[in-house]
Structures are given as structure tokens and as C-alpha cells.
Scaffold this motif. Structure first.
Motif, PDB file in Angstrom:
ATOM      1  N   MET A 150       0.850  -1.189   0.000  1.00  0.00           N
ATOM      2  CA  MET A 150       0.000   0.000   0.000  1.00  0.00           C
ATOM      3  C   MET A 150       0.883   1.237   0.000  1.00  0.00           C
ATOM      4  O   MET A 150       1.637   1.476   0.950  1.00  0.00           O
ATOM      5  CB  MET A 150      -0.908   0.006   1.232  1.00  0.00           C
ATOM      6  CG  MET A 150      -1.857  -1.177   1.307  1.00  0.00           C
ATOM      7  SD  MET A 150      -3.139  -1.077   0.056  1.00  0.00           S
ATOM      8  CE  MET A 150      -3.394  -2.814  -0.300  1.00  0.00           C
ATOM      9  N   LEU A 151       0.791   2.028  -1.056  1.00  0.00           N
ATOM     10  CA  LEU A 151       1.592   3.233  -1.206  1.00  0.00           C
ATOM     11  C   LEU A 151       0.694   4.441  -0.970  1.00  0.00           C
ATOM     12  O   LEU A 151      -0.135   4.807  -1.818  1.00  0.00           O
ATOM     13  CB  LEU A 151       2.206   3.315  -2.608  1.00  0.00           C
ATOM     14  CG  LEU A 151       3.472   2.506  -2.901  1.00  0.00           C
ATOM     15  CD1 LEU A 151       3.311   1.031  -2.565  1.00  0.00           C
ATOM     16  CD2 LEU A 151       3.900   2.683  -4.349  1.00  0.00           C
ATOM     17  N   GLY A 152       0.823   5.039   0.198  1.00  0.00           N
ATOM     18  CA  GLY A 152       0.018   6.204   0.540  1.00  0.00           C
ATOM     19  C   GLY A 152       0.464   6.753   1.873  1.00  0.00           C
ATOM     20  O   GLY A 152       0.989   6.012   2.716  1.00  0.00           O
ATOM     21  N   ILE A 153       0.256   8.032   2.100  1.00  0.00           N
ATOM     22  CA  ILE A 153       0.818   8.691   3.261  1.00  0.00           C
ATOM     23  C   ILE A 153      -0.209   9.544   4.001  1.00  0.00           C
ATOM     24  O   ILE A 153      -0.335   9.470   5.226  1.00  0.00           O
ATOM     25  CB  ILE A 153       2.028   9.576   2.862  1.00  0.00           C
ATOM     26  CG1 ILE A 153       3.195   8.718   2.354  1.00  0.00           C
ATOM     27  CG2 ILE A 153       2.496  10.431   4.026  1.00  0.00           C
ATOM     28  CD1 ILE A 153       3.267   8.563   0.874  1.00  0.00           C
ATOM     29  N   CYS A 154      -0.968  10.354   3.287  1.00  0.00           N
ATOM     30  CA  CYS A 154      -1.640  11.495   3.910  1.00  0.00           C
ATOM     31  C   CYS A 154      -2.975  11.147   4.568  1.00  0.00           C
ATOM     32  O   CYS A 154      -3.337   9.990   4.705  1.00  0.00           O
ATOM     33  CB  CYS A 154      -1.813  12.622   2.895  1.00  0.00           C
ATOM     34  SG  CYS A 154      -0.254  13.435   2.493  1.00  0.00           S
TER      35      CYS A 154
END
Length: 604
Positions: A150-154
Motif C-alpha cells: 500500500m503506497l500512501g501517506i496522507c
């Protein structure tokens, strides 16, 4: 284990027993069915891998060769997500080196709350979490994967990815962050210019120049808001590789951590000796660990919504009482802007997550005996990643804070209790972030000034009508009313009045930013005004008392008299434009704030 931590964990287990059992039964059925591509017909199979290079096609014909899904929230509008553009290529090469393949399974939307603050688009922000969850499910539903990254941060992106991943709890899932941008101007200087602009003492050009010196490059905004709270929580839950959260983007160490993620995902897939699915990592203990981290570091109030929704996705029922009880025994050991003067890069340099994990485990405030994507036991997360002649290694993190103005041990904290509290009273239930509020502002009793939207409050400030003690009631800002936008644009104006010596507080059924600071704010009030809540009956001049230490939110009007008043009606507003018309069903079906303000699950 601290007795309160143990007791809260046990009651979550008991409260969730039926729902969790049903969830795990679904997970086991999916696991027992085996890797999805083994069930694909020849035509299905050909569609799934038609665009792969020839060598990867040959590898995919081997049913034992693992395939890793990439689900990404990349866009180059968000500084935090811009670095994700490079990640799929790194991941695919690393997967190939591990004898696997990796496919970009799907993208999910990612909007920037910093861009939409105070704008109509902010009314889509909270619901974008549920859209992201659904988009994650769409990406994974091809059922051709042995693990997922899973590529995500915000802000809403990590909770949304988490909720979507929970629907595929039989898969190993690793979250791959991008890291914070390098530090710009000091946070004190940024706040100073914002306050001067709110008073009309600097121009918009001067304000813009200041903001651009603060938000100046790729990476997560460096204040400790919801985005960086997300990264802290993924470490505490055990869904990151250890120490991944706060390594800056576009560096050799960050790239090495990205490459390590698919290799580890292959090692923990179904059929391996180290099989570690999402459902094994995420349980009552790991969610209590996430709450402990949130409280110990003064993290974002948005997670009193998100964690409840995230838990529900995995069959676990959290309540605001859980947060409140844990807050009473979990000391505040970090001060990061807006709770302090320094940013997350300084936090990382002072000891970072390795220090926080060690302190919480040593004090019995977090569970050590959990599964993580790095292996059994949370102690693995008191280590830090390094490059040793180009090879990624982990070493023990510092056992002592390197800057006691930023990080302190549990036995000498900044505050004896955590940074969040539950408020209750005739106006409903609410939460308040106390970690950034000075002690003299934690109790406010003053007449109400009632506003039905945030612009009305800002207009009153510009007219000079707020130069007095008051409690600002900003209602019709809940999920059913308008999607529960953040009201962060109110902070500078209300902060100016506090600086002038007035007693000021905010009471709202809306949200504040994860970066909300010195203004005492009772937020997420539920029931909301648009759903029969008492806020709809408050009038100008009613005396309201916000007492954070005692968990009280009251109005000096008898309950019977208050509710006999005719309820205010939400003023005419547009639900169209900026995409808002597409989200009407979500406003109608959204749950209460204390149930996660979610549209995806039935009420508990």
C-alpha cells in the motif's frame, strides 16, 4: 502490562467477539481457497498478465511464483505522494530479484487537505477515505495476488487503504511510506506570519512567501498532523518495515526500504513458514498500540474517527471511552509542532519512533506480543534502518532522548496524561486535543456566539466583533450536514483573540485539522446539529463551559428548556459543484462521529 491498558484491550476483545469471529471466518475461507490466479481460467489468466514482459509471463505460469499487488495513491499535487511515482519501478525490480513479480494493481484518489482547507472541496475530504477503501478493494478484487503493498501517506489515504486492505485480510499487506520533506523555515516563524495576516498586518504576498518557504519540496508536510500521525500508527500497528516512517524521500536509504518491502512481502506470503496475513497483524492489541502511540505523541484528533472505522473493517469495535481511558494513563512524551516548536525531522533526529516504541513497551503501555510484517514482537520497532556499505540493516535505536525538548522518557513526560480527552454533557459527546493547549486555557466558561458556517465566524472577526470572552459554536459541520470538513482556517482568527487575553473556545460538530493547536476545541460533537443534536438549540449568549480536565461540555441552560426551543435549520447552501453532488448518498448514510463517521458499515 499496565492494568488499564490490559483492561481496555480485554473489553475491546469482548465487545468485538461476534464481529471479529465473523471477520476471521471470512478471512480463513479466502486463505483456504489458495492464491487467486490458481483459480483463473486460461482466458482470465491471459487477461491478467497480457502486458507483462515475456520473462515475467513465463514466471507467472509457475503457480508457485508469487505475485505482489501495488496499490498506489500517487499524484504530483500532494508533495507527500509525488515521490511515489518512482516506487513501482523499484518494487518490480526488487520483486524480480526475489523470484516474484509485481503488478500495479490499481490507483486510489488522494486529495490534499492543505489545498482544500476552507474551500468547497474540503466537504469531500472525509468521505474520500471511504472512496479510497472501495478503490483499494477494486484493485485487489482481481484475486491474482499473494501479497499487497500500500503506497500512501496522507490524511484519509492511509485509513482508506487500511479499510480496503482489511477486506483482503488473508493477504500479507505492507504499507510503504515516502517520508517527510526536508525542513523549511521554523514553525514559529510560519505561525507568526499567519497570525499577523489574520490581524491584517502583513500582505497576502508576504504570507504566500512564508508558506512557500515552509512547504517547499517533495515529501510529507513536516508538522505533526494527520499524515505524520498515520506514519506513526503504521509503525505501532506493525504494518511498516521498522523505522520506515520518517526517512526523507529520494535518498538511498528510502529507496532501500522501498525495495525491501516486496522482498519481505514474498517471505510472509501464504505457504511460507513466516506467513503473516493482515488479519494476524491487526487485532485488538495492535490497535491499542496505535492509540497509545497517538496519545504519547500528541497525534491527530482525526484518528478518533479513523481508528474506529479502521477497527470496524477488521471486526474490532473501538469507542471514544477506550481513547479516554488510555489517555489517562499514557503520558505525553513528544512535543512536535504544533504541540512544540520543532518538526518531525527533529523528532526523528531526537530518537523518533524507535525511542517511542521502547518507552511504551518498557512502561507496559503497549503490547509486545503482537505479529508484525517484520516478524513477531513489537520490539523489532525499537530498531532503526541504516545502510552498511549499501546493504540495508537494522540497529537498536537510542535508549535515551537526544533532545529532551522534543522527546522525553515516560518517567519524565511533558504531561502525565495523553493528548486527547472525551468530553460529555448536555450538548453531546465530543473530543478535545489537549496536548497543544496551555493549562490556563483548558477550562473556558463564556457566552456562546453561534455560527452556522466557518465563513460567518471569520467575517465577524474581520468586523472586530470577537474582542471579548466567548465560546464559538460552529454547527451544521457534521458528516450529514456537509461532509464534516476541517475548520483549520478558524485557528489563526481564534488564536489572535486568545493572544489578546480573551477566554476563547470552539465547540463544533465539525473537524479541526490534525495540526490544530492552541485553541481549546470541543470537536466531532455528536449527535450533530443536522441529526437532532443539541447544538441546533443553542442561542447567542447561552453560557457554555468546556472543562477538559474533568471531561465536561455543558451549557448553563436546563436540558428541558434547551430542547423545547425550536431547532435551528441549516441555512441554504449548495450541495452542487466541485463534485459535491456525487457525494449526496454519503451525507445521507454517514454514521455518527463516535462510530467513525463511516458510510461503509452498519451501525454497531
Amino acid at each position: 502490562m499496565h492494568p488499564v491498558t490490559a483492561e481496555v484491550t480485554q473489553r475491546i476483545v469482548e465487545r468485538s467477539a461476534d464481529r471479529r469471529a465473523a471477520y476471521l471466518q471470512e478471512v480463513e475461507a479466502a486463505r483456504a481457497a489458495g492464491p487467486g490466479r490458481g483459480k483463473l481460467s486460461c482466458a482470465n489468466f491471459a487477461h491478467a498478465f497480457a502486458a507483462l514482459p515475456g520473462s515475467d509471463k513465463q514466471r507467472m505460469r509457475d503457480p508457485s511464483a508469487p505475485n505482489v499487488a501495488i496499490v498506489s495513491a500517487y499524484n504530483d499535487m500532494l508533495s507527500a505522494h509525488q515521490p511515489l511515482e518512482r516506487f513501482p519501478a523499484i518494487i518490480k525490480l526488487a520483486a524480480h530479484e526475489a523470484g516474484a513479480t509485481a503488478q500495479y494493481a490499481g490507483g486510489v484518489p488522494a486529495m490534499c487537505d492543505g489545498v482544500t482547507q476552507g474551500r468547497p472541496g474540503m466537504e469531500l475530504s472525509l468521505f474520500s477515505r471511504d472512496v479510497i477503501a472501495m478503490a483499494t478493494a477494486v484493485a485487489l478484487t482481481h484475486d491474482a495476488f499473494d501479497a499487497a503493498l500500500m503506497l500512501g501517506i496522507c490524511d484519509k489515504i492511509v485509513p482508506g487503504l487500511f479499510i480496503g486492505a482489511a477486506a483482503f485480510g488473508h493477504l500479507p499487506v505492507i504499507f510503504v511510506p515516502g517520508g517527510p520533506m526536508t525542513s523549511g523555515i521554523s514553525n514559529a516563524e510560519k505561525a507568526r506570519v499567519r497570525a499577523l495576516y489574520a490581524e491584517g498586518k502583513v500582505t497576502r504576498e508576504e504570507l504566500l512567501d512564508s508558506e512557500m518557504k515552509s512547504y517547499h519540496g517533495p515529501g510529507t508536510c513536516t508538522f505533526y498532523g494527520t499524515a505524520n500521525s498515520n506514519q506513526m500508527m503504521m509503525e505501532m500497528i506493525g504494518l511498516h518495515l521498522p523505522g520506515s516512517a520518517f526517512i526523507t524521500p529520494n535518498t538511498p536509504l528510502r529507496d532501500a526500504l522501498v525495495a525491501a518491502a516486496p522482498k519481505r512481502a514474498v517471505e510472509i506470503r501464504n505457504g511460507s513458514n513466516d506467513y503473516t496475513p493482515f488479519s494476524a497483524v491487526v487485532d485488538a492489541r495492535s490497535l491499542v498500540n496505535a492509540i497509545a502511540g497517538l496519545l504519547a505523541t500528541g497525534g491527530s484528533t482525526n484518528h478518533t474517527l479513523h481508528l474506529i472505522a479502521m477497527g470496524r473493517a477488521a471486526g474490532l469495535e473501538l469507542t471514544w471511552e477506550d481513547f479516554d481511558d488510555l489517555s489517562r494513563v499514557t503520558p505525553l512524551i513528544a512535543r512536535v509542532y504544533p504541540n512544540g516548536s520543532e518538526d518531525v525531522n527533529a523528532f526523528q533526529a531526537a530518537g523518533g519512533m524507535a525511542f517511542v516504541v521502547r518507552q511504551l513497551l518498557d512502561a507496559g503501555l503497549a503490547h509486545e506480543d503482537v505479529a508484525t510484517v517484520a516478524g513477531p514482537g513489537l520490539r523489532r520497532y525499537q530498531t532503526e534502518p541504516f545502510l552498511d556499505q549499501g546493504r540495508l540493516v537494522w540497529r537498536e535505536g537510542t535508549a535515551a532522548s537526544l533532545n529532551r525538548d522534543i522527546l522525553r522518557p515516560v518517567d519524565d513526560p511533558f504531561q502525565a496524561q495523553g493528548g486527547l480527552r472525551l468530553l460529555d454533557g448536555p450538548l453531546g459527546r465530543a473530543v478535545i486535543k489537549t496536548s497543544a493547549v496551555k493549562p490556563e486555557h483548558l477550562v473556558v466558561e463564556a457566552p456562546a456566539i453561534v455560527f452556522d458556517d466557518q465563513e460567518a465566524l471569520l467575517a465577524a472577526h474581520r468586523r472586530g466583533e470577537l474582542n471579548r470572552d466567548f465560546v464559538a459554536v460552529v454547527r451544521f459541520q457534521g458528516p450529514k450536514a456537509n461532509g464534516m470538513p476541517e475548520l483549520h482556517s478558524l485557528t489563526p482568527a481564534l488564536g489572535v483573540q486568545i493572544d489578546r487575553g480573551y477566554k476563547v473556545a470552539l465547540v463544533t460538530d465539525g473537524r479541526m485539522s490534525g495540526a490544530s493547536g492552541k485553541v481549546p476545541a470541543a470537536i466531532h460533537v455528536t449527535p450533530e446539529a443536522a441529526d437532532g443534536g443539541a447544538l441546533a438549540h443553542v442561542r447567542d449568549g447561552d453560557v457554555i463551559r468546556l472543562d477538559a480536565p474533568n471531561g465536561v461540555l455543558e451549557i448553563k441552560v436546563p436540558r428541558e428548556e434547551l430542547m423545547r426551543r425550536e431547532a435551528a435549520r441549516q441555512s441554504e447552501r449548495s450541495d452542487r459543484g466541485y463534485g459535491r453532488e456525487l457525494f449526496g448518498w454519503m451525507r445521507r448514510t454517514a454514521g455518527r462521529a463516535d462510530a467513525g463517521a463511516c458510510t461503509l458499515f452498519e451501525a454497531a
